[in-house]
Each structure stands twice: as C-alpha cells, then as structure tokens.
Design a protein around this motif. Structure first.
Motif, PDB file in Angstrom:
ATOM      1  N   ASP A   1      -0.273   7.433  -0.724  1.00  0.00           N
ATOM      2  CA  ASP A   1      -1.371   6.159  -0.525  1.00  0.00           C
ATOM      3  C   ASP A   1      -2.629   7.131   0.441  1.00  0.00           C
ATOM      4  OD1 ASP A   1      -3.122   4.149  -0.492  1.00  0.00           O
ATOM      5  OD2 ASP A   1      -2.310   2.938   1.214  1.00  0.00           O
TER       6      ASP A   1
ATOM      7  N   LEU B   1      -3.359   4.255  -3.360  1.00  0.00           N
ATOM      8  CA  LEU B   1      -2.914   3.738  -4.342  1.00  0.00           C
ATOM      9  C   LEU B   1      -3.522   3.512  -5.353  1.00  0.00           C
ATOM     10  CD1 LEU B   1      -0.243   2.526  -2.143  1.00  0.00           C
ATOM     11  CD2 LEU B   1       0.867   3.643  -3.615  1.00  0.00           C
TER      12      LEU B   1
ATOM     13  N   ALA C   1       4.684  -1.850  -3.891  1.00  0.00           N
ATOM     14  CA  ALA C   1       3.048  -1.490  -4.388  1.00  0.00           C
ATOM     15  C   ALA C   1       2.879  -0.665  -5.365  1.00  0.00           C
ATOM     16  CB  ALA C   1       2.985   0.431  -3.313  1.00  0.00           C
TER      17      ALA C   1
END
Ligand code: FE
Ligand code: FE
Ligand code: ZN
Length: 280
Positions: free
Chosen positions: A199, A204, A247
C-alpha cells in the motif's frame, strides 16, 4: 464471497472456458492469450467471445485474467525481441476489446545484464507505445520471483515502471503469492506488513488480481516453482489468512498450481471453505 478460479486452456474457445470454470466451482479464470511457447493465435471468434461475456454476466463472474505469453520480453536488449512483445501485446489488446470483463496480465521482463533501471525504462517505453487511448482493458504488471534478471521482484520496481510510463496511471498489479514469497516478502508470518508495504509503495487501489500458488522453495529463494495449495513452504494456515484478508476482499484469485482439473476443483472448494470459516 471469494472469487476464485484457475488457469484454463483456451484451445476450445472462450465459452468452453466459462463452462469449464462453472463445472469446477469457479467464478473467474485465467487463460493464455496464445500458445505460451509459440506466437501463433487462432482467428478471433467474436460470437464465442460474446457468448462468454453473457455467461459471465449470468453467473456473476469476477473479471477474468488474460495472461500474455511468458516468452515476451518488453525490456530485451534486441529491438527485434521488443518488437515481438510490442506486436503481440497490441494484437492481444485489440482482441480483448471484445471481451469486457477481462484484464491483461504480463511478466514485466528480464533485463539480462542491462540493469534494472534500463529494464524499467524499456518496459515503460513499450507500454507507452501499446496503451493507446482506444485500449480499455486494464493492464496488470505481475510481481515476479526475481529469478535471473527479472524486473518486478520488488514493489519498488513495479512502482518505478508506473512512474516512468506516461500511462502509469492506467496500470494495475497482479500479486503472485509464490512469486512474492520467493522474492523475500514474508506472506506467512507477516502478511499484514507485506500488504501495508504494498500500500505504501504502490497503493492497494492498484491491486487487481491475485495468483494464488504455494511454493516449492523457501522465502527469498528467487526460484519460482509453484506447488499445490498447502503442500509447499507457504502452507494452508497462511492461505486461510490470505483468502480472508480484508484488503484482498473482492479480488479475483487465480490458481496456477501444478494440477489437473480435479485438483483445481478440490483447491477451489478448499479455499472457499477457508474463506467462509472467517465467520461471515
Ligand atoms: Fe505469470
Ligand atoms: Fe503467476
Ligand atoms: Zn510463477
């Protein structure tokens, strides 16, 4: 809901892959845009592509992944090899315009003694040449294991390609669990840290697909030998955490494990069970 599928052979056409995916319990799949060794490709069948698009809509498929041939090297020193990569990618992207819901994934390339910096520059240059405004298919850079002189072993190298290309804002990433592990990212005991690092370096929001593979070799080995899920050095517990990670939720997961179709069906069922045990 976990979106999962596997690599399928395109030899019977697009609709056949969609049906095969359904039979395996999959709701996405991956296929080579052409024979991985040769450059030849069958004439494009528009009706077949449309039939697959309809099947994908009807069954709520996640995006599918078209994988460019391994033999492409966008950062070769020889112009003739780069030209082959350029023509192949152009042709594939032209075809994929007729397959909305597909993304094109490719291995960035091997710099072969030119150095990673030159590799990054040549890859970015080639992307600028193929990503014309009429291309709508998302193009994904795959995270590489770092065998030989592969570019894309680190998140920083992928970021550098994105930063160097004028079309960098249009590029996404496909994270291969075997490759990042072999490259030295500890997805077994520090998955949260690896994803936080992704990230920080890439973002991300750029992560568009996962190649879900166990590895035959230890972390950092730079080998790139895939193993069946749970039978390698990454192991089942780590895959449970991977398919449950917030995520990664919603991304298409594609198996590239050494398997026949029954083996793929078993792994798809296993990973769906692991994902559901998260209690949702
Ligand atoms: Fe790949
Ligand atoms: Fe892969
Ligand atoms: Zn691999």
């Amino acid at each position: 809901m976990l979106h999962i599928g596997c690599h399928l052979s395109c030899s019977n056409g697009y609709l056949a892959m969609g049906r095969q995916a359904l039979a395996l319990g999959a709701d996405t799949f991956q296929f080579f845009t052409r024979n991985p060794r040769g450059g030849s490709v069958k004439p494009f069948d528009e009706a077949d592509a449309q039939a697959l698009v309809a099947l994908m809509r009807e069954h709520g498929f996640a995006p599918v992944v078209a994988h460019a041939p391994y033999t492409l090297n966008a950062c070769a020193a020889e112009e003739s090899i780069r030209d082959f990569a350029r023509r192949t990618m152009r042709e594939d992207l032209e075809r994929l315009e007729h397959l909305p819901g597909a993304m094109l994934n490719f291995h960035p390339g091997s710099h072969v003694k030119q150095g990673a910096e030159t590799g990054v520059r040549l890859i970015a240059q080639l992307l600028d040449e193929v990503l014309t405004p009429d291309v709508h298919t998302p193009v994904l850079l795959e995270t590489m294991a770092g065998k030989g002189s592969e570019v894309g072993r680190s998140f920083e190298e992928l970021r550098a390609i994105m930063d160097t290309s004028k079309c960098g804002g249009r590029l996404g990433v496909c994270l291969d669990t075997c490759h990042v592990w072999d490259a030295g990212y500890d997805v077994v005991t520090a998955l949260d840290d690896v994803l936080a690092e992704f990230d920080r370096v890439i973002g991300l929001d750029r992560l568009k697909a996962i190649h879900i593979n166990d590895s035959k070799n230890p972390m950092g080995s730079r080998k790139d030998r895939h193993e069946r899920i749970g039978e390698g050095t990454i192991g089942l517990d780590a895959f449970a955490r991977i398919v449950r990670h917030p995520a990664l939720r919603g991304l298409p997961f594609e198996l590239e494990t050494p398997n026949e179709l029954e083996g793929y069906a078993r792994e798809i069922a296993l990973l769906r069970t692991l994902a559901e045990e998260a209690g949702e």
